[in-house]
Design a protein around this motif. Structure first.
Motif, PDB file in Angstrom:
ATOM      1  N   ASN A 121      47.811  51.855 -13.846  1.00 30.81           N
ATOM      2  CA  ASN A 121      48.099  53.201 -13.344  1.00 30.81           C
ATOM      3  C   ASN A 121      49.573  53.563 -13.563  1.00 30.81           C
ATOM      4  O   ASN A 121      50.372  52.764 -14.031  1.00 30.81           O
ATOM      5  CB  ASN A 121      47.688  53.347 -11.872  1.00 30.81           C
ATOM      6  N   ASN A 122      49.913  54.790 -13.205  1.00 32.43           N
ATOM      7  CA  ASN A 122      51.266  55.303 -13.441  1.00 32.43           C
ATOM      8  C   ASN A 122      52.326  54.499 -12.686  1.00 32.43           C
ATOM      9  O   ASN A 122      53.418  54.261 -13.211  1.00 32.43           O
ATOM     10  CB  ASN A 122      51.327  56.783 -13.064  1.00 32.43           C
ATOM     11  N   ASP A 123      52.024  54.066 -11.469  1.00 36.13           N
ATOM     12  CA  ASP A 123      52.998  53.278 -10.702  1.00 36.13           C
ATOM     13  C   ASP A 123      53.288  51.939 -11.374  1.00 36.13           C
ATOM     14  O   ASP A 123      54.445  51.499 -11.428  1.00 36.13           O
ATOM     15  CB  ASP A 123      52.503  53.049  -9.275  1.00 36.13           C
ATOM     16  N   ASP A 124      52.239  51.297 -11.890  1.00 29.78           N
ATOM     17  CA  ASP A 124      52.423  50.034 -12.611  1.00 29.78           C
ATOM     18  C   ASP A 124      53.295  50.241 -13.848  1.00 29.78           C
ATOM     19  O   ASP A 124      54.197  49.443 -14.125  1.00 29.78           O
ATOM     20  CB  ASP A 124      51.077  49.447 -13.049  1.00 29.78           C
ATOM     21  N   LEU A 125      52.998  51.304 -14.575  1.00 26.62           N
ATOM     22  CA  LEU A 125      53.786  51.599 -15.772  1.00 26.62           C
ATOM     23  C   LEU A 125      55.240  51.871 -15.421  1.00 26.62           C
ATOM     24  O   LEU A 125      56.152  51.393 -16.101  1.00 26.62           O
ATOM     25  CB  LEU A 125      53.206  52.812 -16.498  1.00 26.62           C
ATOM     26  N   PHE A 126      55.461  52.642 -14.377  1.00 33.30           N
ATOM     27  CA  PHE A 126      56.827  52.952 -13.966  1.00 33.30           C
ATOM     28  C   PHE A 126      57.599  51.669 -13.653  1.00 33.30           C
ATOM     29  O   PHE A 126      58.745  51.502 -14.084  1.00 33.30           O
ATOM     30  CB  PHE A 126      56.828  53.881 -12.743  1.00 33.30           C
ATOM     31  N   THR A 127      56.965  50.746 -12.941  1.00 29.05           N
ATOM     32  CA  THR A 127      57.602  49.471 -12.596  1.00 29.05           C
ATOM     33  C   THR A 127      57.933  48.680 -13.852  1.00 29.05           C
ATOM     34  O   THR A 127      59.042  48.149 -13.997  1.00 29.05           O
ATOM     35  CB  THR A 127      56.692  48.653 -11.666  1.00 29.05           C
TER      36      THR A 127
END
Length: 54
Positions: A2-8
């Motif tokens: 998801n987007n949060d994983d990618l951001f991290t």
């Protein structure tokens, strides 16, 4: 992923790339490879954001 994983992952890779760039030079092979990986992750994130906003 998801987007949060990618951001991290993007933030971690960005910090790593800057650290390597400062120690080995911003045109070193390792820094350039990290930059290319970072570009791919950012492009993937942008694709996810496009899907979410569509």
């Amino acid at each position: 992923m998801n987007n949060d994983d990618l951001f991290t992952k993007i933030e971690h890779l960005r910090k790593t790339m800057i650290s390597v760039g400062l120690s080995k030079g911003f045109t070193s092979v390792e820094t350039v490879k990290l930059s290319e990986r970072l570009d791919k992750l950012i492009n993937l994130q942008m694709g996810l954001l496009d899907k979410i906003s569509a």
